[in-house]
Scaffold this active site. Structure first.
Site, PDB file in Angstrom:
ATOM      1  N   ASP A   6       0.793  -1.236   0.000  1.00 22.21           N
ATOM      2  CA  ASP A   6       0.000   0.000   0.000  1.00 22.21           C
ATOM      3  C   ASP A   6       0.821   1.279   0.000  1.00 22.21           C
ATOM      4  O   ASP A   6       0.371   2.316   0.476  1.00 22.21           O
ATOM      5  CB  ASP A   6      -0.898  -0.013   1.238  1.00 22.21           C
ATOM      6  CG  ASP A   6      -0.119  -0.254   2.518  1.00 22.21           C
ATOM      7  OD1 ASP A   6       1.093   0.004   2.522  1.00 22.21           O
ATOM      8  OD2 ASP A   6      -0.724  -0.706   3.513  1.00 22.21           O
ATOM      9  N   GLU A  30      -0.413  -9.070  -1.192  1.00 21.69           N
ATOM     10  CA  GLU A  30      -0.965  -8.490   0.038  1.00 21.69           C
ATOM     11  C   GLU A  30      -2.167  -7.591  -0.297  1.00 21.69           C
ATOM     12  O   GLU A  30      -2.268  -6.439   0.124  1.00 21.69           O
ATOM     13  CB  GLU A  30       0.093  -7.701   0.810  1.00 21.69           C
ATOM     14  CG  GLU A  30      -0.234  -7.591   2.299  1.00 21.69           C
ATOM     15  CD  GLU A  30       0.809  -6.819   3.093  1.00 21.69           C
ATOM     16  OE1 GLU A  30       1.786  -7.440   3.542  1.00 21.69           O
ATOM     17  OE2 GLU A  30       0.639  -5.604   3.271  1.00 21.69           O
ATOM     18  N   GLU A  79      -2.066   5.170   2.999  1.00 21.63           N
ATOM     19  CA  GLU A  79      -2.011   3.759   2.592  1.00 21.63           C
ATOM     20  C   GLU A  79      -3.385   3.155   2.299  1.00 21.63           C
ATOM     21  O   GLU A  79      -3.517   2.311   1.402  1.00 21.63           O
ATOM     22  CB  GLU A  79      -1.289   2.931   3.664  1.00 21.63           C
ATOM     23  CG  GLU A  79       0.218   3.192   3.761  1.00 21.63           C
ATOM     24  CD  GLU A  79       0.581   4.433   4.564  1.00 21.63           C
ATOM     25  OE1 GLU A  79      -0.334   5.070   5.147  1.00 21.63           O
ATOM     26  OE2 GLU A  79       1.778   4.782   4.616  1.00 21.63           O
ATOM     27  N   HIS A 139       6.694   5.329  12.726  1.00 18.13           N
ATOM     28  CA  HIS A 139       7.058   6.196  11.598  1.00 18.13           C
ATOM     29  C   HIS A 139       5.882   6.786  10.820  1.00 18.13           C
ATOM     30  O   HIS A 139       6.062   7.659   9.994  1.00 18.13           O
ATOM     31  CB  HIS A 139       7.914   5.407  10.602  1.00 18.13           C
ATOM     32  CG  HIS A 139       7.135   4.371   9.829  1.00 18.13           C
ATOM     33  ND1 HIS A 139       6.881   3.117  10.326  1.00 18.13           N
ATOM     34  CD2 HIS A 139       6.538   4.422   8.617  1.00 18.13           C
ATOM     35  CE1 HIS A 139       6.179   2.434   9.451  1.00 18.13           C
ATOM     36  NE2 HIS A 139       5.946   3.193   8.393  1.00 18.13           N
ATOM     37  N   ARG A 167       2.908   8.610   8.836  1.00 16.96           N
ATOM     38  CA  ARG A 167       2.658  10.037   8.607  1.00 16.96           C
ATOM     39  C   ARG A 167       1.609  10.589   9.564  1.00 16.96           C
ATOM     40  O   ARG A 167       1.748  11.683  10.096  1.00 16.96           O
ATOM     41  CB  ARG A 167       2.199  10.273   7.168  1.00 16.96           C
ATOM     42  CG  ARG A 167       3.353  10.527   6.232  1.00 16.96           C
ATOM     43  CD  ARG A 167       2.944  10.573   4.782  1.00 16.96           C
ATOM     44  NE  ARG A 167       4.095  10.194   3.968  1.00 16.96           N
ATOM     45  CZ  ARG A 167       4.824  11.034   3.239  1.00 16.96           C
ATOM     46  NH1 ARG A 167       4.506  12.288   3.163  1.00 16.96           N
ATOM     47  NH2 ARG A 167       5.869  10.608   2.561  1.00 16.96           N
ATOM     48  N   HIS A 222      13.499   5.293  12.181  1.00  9.02           N
ATOM     49  CA  HIS A 222      13.247   5.486  10.741  1.00  9.02           C
ATOM     50  C   HIS A 222      13.977   6.752  10.275  1.00  9.02           C
ATOM     51  O   HIS A 222      14.102   7.713  11.047  1.00  9.02           O
ATOM     52  CB  HIS A 222      11.730   5.624  10.554  1.00  9.02           C
ATOM     53  CG  HIS A 222      11.261   5.593   9.131  1.00  9.02           C
ATOM     54  ND1 HIS A 222      11.505   6.618   8.256  1.00  9.02           N
ATOM     55  CD2 HIS A 222      10.558   4.670   8.431  1.00  9.02           C
ATOM     56  CE1 HIS A 222      10.968   6.327   7.079  1.00  9.02           C
ATOM     57  NE2 HIS A 222      10.384   5.137   7.160  1.00  9.02           N
TER      58      HIS A 222
HETATM   59  C1  UD1 Z   1       6.801   4.953   3.317  1.00  8.69           C
HETATM   60  C2  UD1 Z   1       5.376   4.531   2.934  1.00  8.69           C
HETATM   61  C3  UD1 Z   1       4.711   3.824   4.102  1.00  8.69           C
HETATM   62  C4  UD1 Z   1       5.571   2.695   4.657  1.00  8.69           C
HETATM   63  C5  UD1 Z   1       6.981   3.218   4.938  1.00  8.69           C
HETATM   64  C6  UD1 Z   1       7.871   2.064   5.306  1.00  8.69           C
HETATM   65  C7  UD1 Z   1       4.154   6.006   1.415  1.00  8.69           C
HETATM   66  C8  UD1 Z   1       3.368   7.235   1.274  1.00  8.69           C
HETATM   67  N1  UD1 Z   1       4.594   5.715   2.651  1.00  8.69           N
HETATM   68  O1  UD1 Z   1       6.663   5.915   4.347  1.00  8.69           O
HETATM   69  O2  UD1 Z   1       3.484   3.274   3.678  1.00  8.69           O
HETATM   70  O3  UD1 Z   1       5.016   2.251   5.853  1.00  8.69           O
HETATM   71  O4  UD1 Z   1       7.510   3.816   3.749  1.00  8.69           O
HETATM   72  O5  UD1 Z   1       8.987   2.482   6.004  1.00  8.69           O
HETATM   73  O6  UD1 Z   1       4.385   5.309   0.448  1.00  8.69           O
HETATM   74  N2  UD1 Z   1      14.278   8.535   4.078  1.00  8.69           N
HETATM   75  C9  UD1 Z   1      15.643   8.460   3.924  1.00  8.69           C
HETATM   76  N3  UD1 Z   1      16.187   7.262   3.534  1.00  8.69           N
HETATM   77  C10 UD1 Z   1      15.445   6.143   3.318  1.00  8.69           C
HETATM   78  C11 UD1 Z   1      14.059   6.222   3.505  1.00  8.69           C
HETATM   79  C12 UD1 Z   1      13.494   7.426   3.872  1.00  8.69           C
HETATM   80  O7  UD1 Z   1      16.343   9.434   4.105  1.00  8.69           O
HETATM   81  O8  UD1 Z   1      16.014   5.088   2.989  1.00  8.69           O
HETATM   82  C13 UD1 Z   1      13.657   9.822   4.471  1.00  8.69           C
HETATM   83  C14 UD1 Z   1      13.608  10.840   3.319  1.00  8.69           C
HETATM   84  O9  UD1 Z   1      13.834  12.126   3.826  1.00  8.69           O
HETATM   85  C15 UD1 Z   1      12.171  10.696   2.826  1.00  8.69           C
HETATM   86  C16 UD1 Z   1      11.447  10.450   4.142  1.00  8.69           C
HETATM   87  O10 UD1 Z   1      12.324   9.609   4.888  1.00  8.69           O
HETATM   88  O11 UD1 Z   1      11.713  11.833   2.140  1.00  8.69           O
HETATM   89  C17 UD1 Z   1      10.086   9.849   4.041  1.00  8.69           C
HETATM   90  O12 UD1 Z   1      10.076   8.728   3.154  1.00  8.69           O
HETATM   91  P1  UD1 Z   1       8.683   8.283   2.451  1.00  8.69           P
HETATM   92  O13 UD1 Z   1       8.931   7.061   1.643  1.00  8.69           O
HETATM   93  O14 UD1 Z   1       8.072   9.444   1.779  1.00  8.69           O
HETATM   94  O15 UD1 Z   1       7.756   7.985   3.673  1.00  8.69           O
HETATM   95  P2  UD1 Z   1       7.842   6.867   4.789  1.00  8.69           P
HETATM   96  O16 UD1 Z   1       7.384   7.488   6.062  1.00  8.69           O
HETATM   97  O17 UD1 Z   1       9.143   6.185   4.744  1.00  8.69           O
HETATM   98  N1  UDP Z   2      12.418  -3.561   9.755  1.00  6.93           N
HETATM   99  C1  UDP Z   2      13.777  -3.627   9.480  1.00  6.93           C
HETATM  100  N2  UDP Z   2      14.625  -2.822  10.192  1.00  6.93           N
HETATM  101  C2  UDP Z   2      14.186  -1.945  11.122  1.00  6.93           C
HETATM  102  C3  UDP Z   2      12.789  -1.874  11.378  1.00  6.93           C
HETATM  103  C4  UDP Z   2      11.930  -2.687  10.670  1.00  6.93           C
HETATM  104  O1  UDP Z   2      14.226  -4.405   8.638  1.00  6.93           O
HETATM  105  O2  UDP Z   2      15.007  -1.262  11.731  1.00  6.93           O
HETATM  106  C5  UDP Z   2      11.519  -4.420   8.979  1.00  6.93           C
HETATM  107  C6  UDP Z   2      10.471  -5.185   9.753  1.00  6.93           C
HETATM  108  O3  UDP Z   2      10.978  -6.443  10.155  1.00  6.93           O
HETATM  109  C7  UDP Z   2       9.343  -5.325   8.740  1.00  6.93           C
HETATM  110  C8  UDP Z   2       9.481  -4.096   7.887  1.00  6.93           C
HETATM  111  O4  UDP Z   2      10.770  -3.558   8.135  1.00  6.93           O
HETATM  112  O5  UDP Z   2       9.547  -6.451   7.914  1.00  6.93           O
HETATM  113  C9  UDP Z   2       8.407  -3.084   8.220  1.00  6.93           C
HETATM  114  O6  UDP Z   2       8.717  -1.890   7.599  1.00  6.93           O
HETATM  115  P1  UDP Z   2       8.130  -0.507   8.066  1.00  6.93           P
HETATM  116  O7  UDP Z   2       7.750  -0.585   9.491  1.00  6.93           O
HETATM  117  O8  UDP Z   2       9.119   0.522   7.654  1.00  6.93           O
HETATM  118  O9  UDP Z   2       6.862  -0.332   7.109  1.00  6.93           O
HETATM  119  P2  UDP Z   2       5.352  -0.853   7.168  1.00  6.93           P
HETATM  120  O10 UDP Z   2       5.343  -2.325   7.326  1.00  6.93           O
HETATM  121  O11 UDP Z   2       4.691  -0.115   8.279  1.00  6.93           O
HETATM  122  O12 UDP Z   2       4.807  -0.401   5.860  1.00  6.93           O
END
Ligand code: UD1
Ligand code: UDP
Length: 371
Positions: free
Chosen positions: A98, A120, A134, A208, A210, A241
């Site tokens: 999602d 999923e 999501e 983490h 939003r 995160h």
């Molecule tokens: C995204 C997904 C969320 C998922 C999460 C998993 C959307 C809208 N959200 O949210 O569904 O649960 O990923 O973790 O698709 N950033 C880094 N390095 C990284 C990753 C993120 O620096 O490797 C920082 C960046 O500044 C980026 C911000 O995190 O802009 C947010 O990343 P984003 O993918 O927009 O949102 P998540 O909260 O990670």
């Molecule tokens: N996870 C990871 N390292 C971390 C925290 C989580 O590998 O430090 C893994 C966790 O085991 C799970 C996945 O990341 O499989 C979940 O990702 P996240 O919580 O970022 O996203 P969501 O599932 O909420 O979309």
């Protein structure tokens, strides 16, 4: 028909973790051509998973920006995939879950009239803004999909309720259970564990989402801080995160508390083994809610809604929300009520037998064999 070409498209850590077993299964089949496209919605957190599972993308859109907006992610993914889908013309794309990558990749495949398999599929809260964005991402993806891989009977029922075609829906289990079969080891060691006395209870924390960024996150962290200060025999481990919004609040509220350990996001093997060693888990993550029942770990879910009611029914997940008092009470109950803890920890895993990827790839092959 010439060789079946399946393109897996994903962009964030959880998609990569849960698509890895499917990609490995496709790669193992001689009669399917596997193609991997990453959007790079995440960078470092995605790279960790690609390296672990030795997945080399054929294309990388590399879209991530600091503090990126939903509109930017959506438009960059759709534009970036245009020429790739045009050129490669796969028989099927596979997307997962999602995220905005998932929804935008599905839109792009639809524009190119390429069939879509949704891994999923069918998770719902029926609340447009929780989780945000999501819930709408997965509904839009399911509106566009041709094959639905629903993890449980309940997710299949959700899809049927919305009028999706029964013969295109398959209950497969969740691929996350396939992953756990590879990652969890009884002889696991990690540096952070060496710092923690063996008689201490470890609480593993992730947060983490939003919709939680801002006051809800502050309220939860305040509860955890108070419990940690009042209970010196617990240690909270929080792999934070990389989102700047999350980093800021975590480092502000948890500064200088000896038994709260803020660490970098963990490689998934480390995370799963720490989860297996923890006393309980606190999270607003989706994936972690699915992993915990397999590891027999109680979870306090830091959200008001969940699309994973199977875990609540099984007794592993407790939906506590983000109110400081309620979070604190829930933590203290798990820490001090041994009977309740035992009941929760012994609940059953509702997410399958660890052979989900194999089932998904078989279904894809059968679908095209009939065409
Ligand atoms: C995204 C997904 C969320 C998922 C999460 C998993 C959307 C809208 N959200 O949210 O569904 O649960 O990923 O973790 O698709 N950033 C880094 N390095 C990284 C990753 C993120 O620096 O490797 C920082 C960046 O500044 C980026 C911000 O995190 O802009 C947010 O990343 P984003 O993918 O927009 O949102 P998540 O909260 O990670
Ligand atoms: N996870 C990871 N390292 C971390 C925290 C989580 O590998 O430090 C893994 C966790 O085991 C799970 C996945 O990341 O499989 C979940 O990702 P996240 O919580 O970022 O996203 P969501 O599932 O909420 O979309």
């Amino acid at each position: 028909m010439s060789m079946l070409k399946i393109m897996s498209i994903f962009g964030t850590r959880p998609e990569a973790i849960k698509m890895a077993p499917v990609i490995k299964e496709i790669e193992a089949r001689e009669d399917i051509q596997s193609m991997v496209v990453v959007t790079g919605q995440h960078r470092e957190m995605l790279q960790q998973v690609l390296q672990l599972f030795k997945i080399t993308p054929d294309y990388d859109l590399n879209i991530m920006e600091k503090n990126q907006s939903l509109s930017k992610i959506t438009s960059k993914v759709i534009l970036g995939l245009d020429s790739i889908l045009e050129q490669e013309n796969p028989n099927l794309i596979l997307v997962h879950g999602d995220t905005t990558t998932t929804m935008a990749a599905s839109m792009s495949a639809f524009y190119h009239q390429v069939p879509i398999g949704h891994v999923e599929a069918g998770l719902r809260t029926w609340n447009k803004y929780s989780p945000y964005p999501e819930e709408m991402n997965r509904m839009i993806t399911d509106d566009l999909a041709d094959l639905y891989f629903a993890p449980t009977q309940l997710s299949e029922n959700n899809l049927l309720k919305e009028g999706h075609t029964a013969t295109q829906i398959f209950v497969t289990g969740n691929t996350v259970i396939d992953v756990l079969r590879y990652t969890v080891h009884t002889d696991y060691r990690h540096g952070v564990l060496d710092e923690i006395p063996v008689d201490h209870k470890i609480i593993l924390l992730t947060m983490h989402r939003r919709e939680n960024q801002g006051q809800p996150m502050r309220d939860v962290f305040t509860a955890i801080k108070e419990v940690a200060i009042e209970n010196s025999n617990i240690d909270v481990i929080y792999p934070v995160h990389l989102s700047p919004n999350v980093q800021k609040i975590a480092h502000e509220i948890f500064a200088n508390i000896d038994n709260i350990h803020l660490i970098a996001p963990l490689e998934v093997t480390d995370f799963h083994n720490l989860a297996a060693r923890s006393y309980f888990i606190m999270t607003d993550s989706g994936g972690v809610q699915e992993e915990a029942p397999s590891l027999n770990k109680p979870v306090l879910v830091l959200r008001d809604t969940t699309e994973r009611p199977e875990g609540v029914d099984a007794g592993t997940l407790e939906l506590v929300g983000t109110d400081t008092f309620k979070v604190k009470q829930a933590m203290l109950t798990l820490l001090h009520d041994a009977d309740k803890y035992k009941r929760v920890a012994n609940a059953q895993n509702p997410y399958g037998d660890g052979h989900t990827a194999e089932r998904i790839v078989n279904i894809c092959q059968e679908y095209f064999a009939k065409k």
